[in-house]
Motif scaffolding. Sequence first.
Motif, PDB file in Angstrom:
ATOM      1  N   HIS A   1       4.083   1.785   5.715  1.00 52.66           N
ATOM      2  CA  HIS A   1       3.117   2.339   5.301  1.00 52.66           C
ATOM      3  C   HIS A   1       2.418   3.272   6.214  1.00 52.66           C
ATOM      4  CE1 HIS A   1      -0.611   1.930   1.931  1.00 52.66           C
ATOM      5  NE2 HIS A   1      -0.576   2.980   2.669  1.00 52.66           N
ATOM      6  N   THR A   2       1.998   2.444   7.306  1.00 49.07           N
ATOM      7  CA  THR A   2       1.371   3.098   8.784  1.00 49.07           C
ATOM      8  C   THR A   2       2.168   4.109   9.304  1.00 49.07           C
ATOM      9  OG1 THR A   2       0.509   0.954   9.049  1.00 49.07           O
ATOM     10  CG2 THR A   2       0.628   2.684  10.938  1.00 49.07           C
ATOM     11  N   GLU A   3       3.496   4.176   9.107  1.00 46.63           N
ATOM     12  CA  GLU A   3       4.333   5.188   9.793  1.00 46.63           C
ATOM     13  C   GLU A   3       4.305   6.262   8.933  1.00 46.63           C
ATOM     14  OE1 GLU A   3       7.611   3.059  10.799  1.00 46.63           O
ATOM     15  OE2 GLU A   3       7.193   2.702  12.624  1.00 46.63           O
ATOM     16  N   ALA A   4       4.084   6.227   7.562  1.00 44.71           N
ATOM     17  CA  ALA A   4       4.501   7.290   6.494  1.00 44.71           C
ATOM     18  C   ALA A   4       3.088   8.279   6.886  1.00 44.71           C
ATOM     19  CB  ALA A   4       3.886   6.655   5.140  1.00 44.71           C
TER      20      ALA A   4
ATOM     21  N   GLU B   1       3.994  14.527   1.413  1.00 41.93           N
ATOM     22  CA  GLU B   1       4.788  13.251   1.312  1.00 41.93           C
ATOM     23  C   GLU B   1       4.084  11.813   1.635  1.00 41.93           C
ATOM     24  OE1 GLU B   1       8.925  14.312   3.811  1.00 41.93           O
ATOM     25  OE2 GLU B   1       7.304  14.879   4.833  1.00 41.93           O
ATOM     26  N   TYR B   2       3.176  11.749   2.373  1.00 37.31           N
ATOM     27  CA  TYR B   2       2.431  10.897   2.534  1.00 37.31           C
ATOM     28  C   TYR B   2       1.525  10.355   1.009  1.00 37.31           C
ATOM     29  CZ  TYR B   2      -1.584   7.477   4.003  1.00 37.31           C
ATOM     30  OH  TYR B   2      -2.539   6.441   4.049  1.00 37.31           O
ATOM     31  N   GLY B   3       1.014  11.334   0.487  1.00 38.58           N
ATOM     32  CA  GLY B   3       0.575  11.046  -0.849  1.00 38.58           C
ATOM     33  C   GLY B   3       1.332  10.416  -1.549  1.00 38.58           C
TER      34      GLY B   3
ATOM     35  N   GLN C   1       3.256   4.737  -3.375  1.00 41.30           N
ATOM     36  CA  GLN C   1       4.344   3.930  -3.961  1.00 41.30           C
ATOM     37  C   GLN C   1       4.105   2.473  -2.792  1.00 41.30           C
ATOM     38  OE1 GLN C   1       6.770   4.220  -5.995  1.00 41.30           O
ATOM     39  NE2 GLN C   1       7.533   2.149  -5.282  1.00 41.30           N
ATOM     40  N   PHE C   2       3.714   2.583  -1.714  1.00 43.83           N
ATOM     41  CA  PHE C   2       3.405   1.558  -0.773  1.00 43.83           C
ATOM     42  C   PHE C   2       2.204   0.563  -1.435  1.00 43.83           C
ATOM     43  CE2 PHE C   2       5.405   3.888   2.733  1.00 43.83           C
ATOM     44  CZ  PHE C   2       6.564   2.779   2.938  1.00 43.83           C
TER      45      PHE C   2
ATOM     46  N   GLN D   1      -7.059  -2.590   3.542  1.00 47.22           N
ATOM     47  CA  GLN D   1      -7.568  -1.489   4.541  1.00 47.22           C
ATOM     48  C   GLN D   1      -6.443  -0.522   4.397  1.00 47.22           C
ATOM     49  OE1 GLN D   1      -7.573  -3.582   8.231  1.00 47.22           O
ATOM     50  NE2 GLN D   1      -9.801  -4.106   8.211  1.00 47.22           N
ATOM     51  N   LEU D   2      -5.174  -0.823   4.331  1.00 46.04           N
ATOM     52  CA  LEU D   2      -4.071   0.443   4.065  1.00 46.04           C
ATOM     53  C   LEU D   2      -4.584   1.103   2.726  1.00 46.04           C
ATOM     54  CD1 LEU D   2      -1.131  -1.295   5.312  1.00 46.04           C
ATOM     55  CD2 LEU D   2      -1.829   0.591   6.202  1.00 46.04           C
ATOM     56  N   LYS D   3      -4.831   0.229   1.852  1.00 45.35           N
ATOM     57  CA  LYS D   3      -5.030   1.042   0.342  1.00 45.35           C
ATOM     58  C   LYS D   3      -6.254   1.884   0.587  1.00 45.35           C
ATOM     59  CE  LYS D   3      -5.854  -0.093  -4.577  1.00 45.35           C
ATOM     60  NZ  LYS D   3      -6.181  -1.277  -5.250  1.00 45.35           N
ATOM     61  N   GLY D   4      -7.304   1.463   1.119  1.00 47.37           N
ATOM     62  CA  GLY D   4      -8.436   2.272   1.399  1.00 47.37           C
ATOM     63  C   GLY D   4      -8.410   3.437   2.590  1.00 47.37           C
ATOM     64  N   GLU D   5      -7.156   3.341   3.172  1.00 53.59           N
ATOM     65  CA  GLU D   5      -6.963   4.245   4.331  1.00 53.59           C
ATOM     66  C   GLU D   5      -7.950   4.113   5.434  1.00 53.59           C
ATOM     67  OE1 GLU D   5      -5.006   7.925   3.090  1.00 53.59           O
ATOM     68  OE2 GLU D   5      -6.184   7.878   1.393  1.00 53.59           O
ATOM     69  N   THR D   6      -8.485   2.962   5.533  1.00 52.73           N
ATOM     70  CA  THR D   6      -9.240   2.541   6.748  1.00 52.73           C
ATOM     71  C   THR D   6      -8.578   1.480   7.755  1.00 52.73           C
ATOM     72  OG1 THR D   6     -10.111   0.454   5.553  1.00 52.73           O
ATOM     73  CG2 THR D   6     -11.256   2.733   5.242  1.00 52.73           C
ATOM     74  N   SER D   7      -7.269   1.400   7.755  1.00 54.30           N
ATOM     75  CA  SER D   7      -6.775   0.649   8.795  1.00 54.30           C
ATOM     76  C   SER D   7      -6.573   1.282  10.021  1.00 54.30           C
ATOM     77  CB  SER D   7      -5.195   0.195   8.233  1.00 54.30           C
ATOM     78  OG  SER D   7      -4.659  -0.564   9.249  1.00 54.30           O
ATOM     79  N   ALA D   8      -6.817   0.495  11.139  1.00 51.16           N
ATOM     80  CA  ALA D   8      -6.802   1.174  12.330  1.00 51.16           C
ATOM     81  C   ALA D   8      -5.430   0.526  13.140  1.00 51.16           C
ATOM     82  CB  ALA D   8      -7.918   0.862  13.322  1.00 51.16           C
TER      83      ALA D   8
END
Length: 179
Positions: A31-34, A41-43, A48-49, A111-118
Amino acid sequence: MVYLYAKAVHIIFVVCWMAGLFYIVRLFIYHTEAKSKSVEEYGVLHKQFILMESKLWWIITTPAMYLTILAALVMLYINPGLLIMGWMHVKLTFVLGLILYHFACQRIMFQLKGETSAWSSTKLRLWNELATVLLFAIVFTVVLKSALNWIFGVLGLLILSISLMMAVKLYKKFRNKNN
Protein backbone atom coordinates in the motif's frame (compact mmCIF):
# COMPACT_ATOMS: atom_id res chain seq x y z
CA MET A 1 -11.34 -33.07 27.91
CA VAL A 2 -12.64 -29.47 27.69
CA TYR A 3 -9.09 -28.29 28.42
CA LEU A 4 -7.74 -30.20 25.41
CA TYR A 5 -10.45 -28.79 23.13
CA ALA A 6 -9.67 -25.29 24.39
CA LYS A 7 -5.96 -25.91 23.79
CA ALA A 8 -6.62 -27.10 20.22
CA VAL A 9 -8.83 -24.07 19.52
CA HIS A 10 -6.17 -21.83 21.07
CA ILE A 11 -3.43 -23.20 18.81
CA ILE A 12 -5.60 -23.00 15.67
CA PHE A 13 -6.53 -19.39 16.28
CA VAL A 14 -2.98 -18.40 17.23
CA VAL A 15 -1.98 -19.63 13.77
CA CYS A 16 -4.82 -17.63 12.16
CA TRP A 17 -3.99 -14.52 14.19
CA MET A 18 -0.29 -14.67 13.33
CA ALA A 19 -1.03 -15.27 9.64
CA GLY A 20 -3.23 -12.18 9.68
CA LEU A 21 -0.61 -10.08 11.45
CA PHE A 22 2.11 -11.17 9.03
CA TYR A 23 -0.03 -10.54 5.96
CA ILE A 24 -1.54 -7.22 7.07
CA VAL A 25 1.89 -5.61 7.36
CA ARG A 26 2.84 -7.05 3.96
CA LEU A 27 -0.28 -5.31 2.58
CA PHE A 28 0.80 -2.11 4.34
CA ILE A 29 4.16 -2.33 2.56
CA TYR A 30 2.51 -2.72 -0.85
CA HIS A 31 0.00 0.00 0.00
CA THR A 32 2.83 2.37 0.94
CA GLU A 33 4.85 1.51 -2.18
CA ALA A 34 1.78 2.18 -4.36
CA LYS A 35 2.25 5.88 -3.58
CA SER A 36 5.11 5.91 -6.10
CA LYS A 37 2.68 5.04 -8.92
CA SER A 38 0.78 7.57 -11.05
CA VAL A 39 -2.15 9.36 -9.41
CA GLU A 40 -4.63 7.21 -11.35
CA GLU A 41 -2.89 3.95 -10.49
CA TYR A 42 -2.54 4.93 -6.86
CA GLY A 43 -6.24 5.82 -6.67
CA VAL A 44 -7.23 2.35 -7.87
CA LEU A 45 -4.63 0.58 -5.72
CA HIS A 46 -5.47 2.64 -2.62
CA LYS A 47 -9.14 1.60 -2.82
CA GLN A 48 -8.17 -2.04 -3.38
CA PHE A 49 -5.70 -2.08 -0.48
CA ILE A 50 -8.28 -0.48 1.84
CA LEU A 51 -10.73 -3.24 0.92
CA MET A 52 -8.16 -6.05 1.31
CA GLU A 53 -6.81 -4.70 4.60
CA SER A 54 -10.28 -4.18 6.02
CA LYS A 55 -11.50 -7.68 5.16
CA LEU A 56 -8.33 -9.34 6.44
CA TRP A 57 -8.45 -7.31 9.65
CA TRP A 58 -12.12 -7.56 10.57
CA ILE A 59 -12.95 -11.03 9.19
CA ILE A 60 -9.77 -12.98 10.06
CA THR A 61 -7.15 -11.25 12.19
CA THR A 62 -9.18 -9.53 14.91
CA PRO A 63 -11.68 -12.38 15.45
CA ALA A 64 -8.74 -14.81 15.62
CA MET A 65 -7.11 -12.66 18.31
CA TYR A 66 -10.28 -12.64 20.41
CA LEU A 67 -10.84 -16.39 19.97
CA THR A 68 -7.20 -17.02 20.92
CA ILE A 69 -7.68 -15.01 24.11
CA LEU A 70 -11.04 -16.66 24.87
CA ALA A 71 -9.56 -20.17 24.51
CA ALA A 72 -6.63 -19.12 26.72
CA LEU A 73 -9.00 -17.84 29.39
CA VAL A 74 -10.90 -21.16 29.31
CA MET A 75 -7.61 -23.04 29.80
CA LEU A 76 -6.63 -20.75 32.68
CA TYR A 77 -10.07 -21.16 34.25
CA ILE A 78 -9.79 -24.95 34.09
CA ASN A 79 -6.17 -24.95 35.26
CA PRO A 80 -5.61 -21.80 37.37
CA GLY A 81 -2.37 -23.29 38.72
CA LEU A 82 -0.73 -22.15 35.49
CA LEU A 83 -0.96 -18.57 36.76
CA ILE A 84 1.55 -19.19 39.56
CA MET A 85 4.23 -20.46 37.20
CA GLY A 86 7.02 -18.05 36.28
CA TRP A 87 7.16 -19.09 32.65
CA MET A 88 3.46 -18.24 32.29
CA HIS A 89 4.14 -14.70 33.55
CA VAL A 90 6.86 -14.34 30.91
CA LYS A 91 4.56 -15.76 28.21
CA LEU A 92 1.70 -13.46 29.18
CA THR A 93 4.07 -10.47 29.03
CA PHE A 94 5.02 -11.40 25.46
CA VAL A 95 1.34 -11.98 24.63
CA LEU A 96 0.54 -8.50 25.96
CA GLY A 97 3.25 -7.20 23.61
CA LEU A 98 1.58 -9.05 20.73
CA ILE A 99 -1.81 -7.57 21.60
CA LEU A 100 -0.27 -4.08 21.66
CA TYR A 101 1.36 -4.86 18.29
CA HIS A 102 -2.08 -5.90 16.98
CA PHE A 103 -3.66 -2.57 17.90
CA ALA A 104 -0.66 -0.63 16.61
CA CYS A 105 -1.21 -2.37 13.25
CA GLN A 106 -4.87 -1.34 13.39
CA ARG A 107 -3.75 2.26 13.86
CA ILE A 108 -1.43 1.99 10.85
CA MET A 109 -4.32 0.58 8.81
CA PHE A 110 -6.48 3.59 9.69
CA GLN A 111 -3.60 5.97 8.88
CA LEU A 112 -3.10 4.36 5.46
CA LYS A 113 -6.82 4.58 4.78
CA GLY A 114 -6.81 8.27 5.70
CA GLU A 115 -3.55 8.82 3.81
CA THR A 116 -1.83 10.13 6.94
CA SER A 117 0.71 7.35 7.43
CA ALA A 118 4.34 8.43 7.73
CA TRP A 119 5.66 4.85 7.65
CA SER A 120 8.13 4.00 4.90
CA SER A 121 8.14 0.54 3.35
CA THR A 122 11.52 -0.15 4.99
CA LYS A 123 10.21 0.76 8.45
CA LEU A 124 7.18 -1.45 7.83
CA ARG A 125 9.46 -4.34 6.87
CA LEU A 126 11.28 -3.91 10.17
CA TRP A 127 7.96 -3.57 11.99
CA ASN A 128 6.85 -6.88 10.47
CA GLU A 129 9.83 -8.59 12.07
CA LEU A 130 8.63 -7.61 15.55
CA ALA A 131 5.73 -10.05 15.19
CA THR A 132 8.24 -12.77 14.30
CA VAL A 133 10.32 -11.99 17.38
CA LEU A 134 7.26 -12.05 19.64
CA LEU A 135 6.11 -15.35 18.13
CA PHE A 136 9.54 -16.91 18.73
CA ALA A 137 9.54 -15.61 22.30
CA ILE A 138 6.10 -17.01 23.06
CA VAL A 139 6.71 -20.42 21.51
CA PHE A 140 10.10 -20.92 23.16
CA THR A 141 8.73 -19.82 26.53
CA VAL A 142 5.82 -22.27 26.28
CA VAL A 143 7.94 -25.17 25.05
CA LEU A 144 10.82 -24.68 27.51
CA LYS A 145 8.46 -23.76 30.39
CA SER A 146 11.25 -22.03 32.22
CA ALA A 147 11.22 -18.50 33.52
CA LEU A 148 14.97 -18.72 34.13
CA ASN A 149 15.83 -19.82 30.60
CA TRP A 150 14.02 -16.82 29.18
CA ILE A 151 17.23 -14.85 29.74
CA PHE A 152 18.96 -17.05 27.16
CA GLY A 153 15.87 -16.75 25.02
CA VAL A 154 16.04 -12.96 25.14
CA LEU A 155 19.69 -13.09 24.08
CA GLY A 156 18.69 -15.40 21.24
CA LEU A 157 15.85 -13.05 20.30
CA LEU A 158 18.26 -10.14 20.30
CA ILE A 159 20.55 -12.01 17.92
CA LEU A 160 17.53 -13.00 15.81
CA SER A 161 16.30 -9.39 15.75
CA ILE A 162 19.68 -8.05 14.67
CA SER A 163 19.91 -10.74 11.99
CA LEU A 164 16.42 -9.90 10.70
CA MET A 165 17.19 -6.17 10.61
CA MET A 166 20.40 -6.86 8.70
CA ALA A 167 18.47 -9.06 6.26
CA VAL A 168 15.90 -6.30 5.68
CA LYS A 169 18.66 -3.75 5.08
CA LEU A 170 20.44 -6.12 2.66
CA TYR A 171 17.18 -6.77 0.83
CA LYS A 172 16.60 -3.02 0.49
CA LYS A 173 20.11 -2.57 -0.90
CA PHE A 174 19.54 -5.46 -3.33
CA ARG A 175 16.15 -4.05 -4.42
CA ASN A 176 17.53 -0.56 -4.93
CA LYS A 177 20.45 -1.95 -6.93
CA ASN A 178 18.10 -3.86 -9.26
CA ASN A 179 15.74 -0.89 -9.81
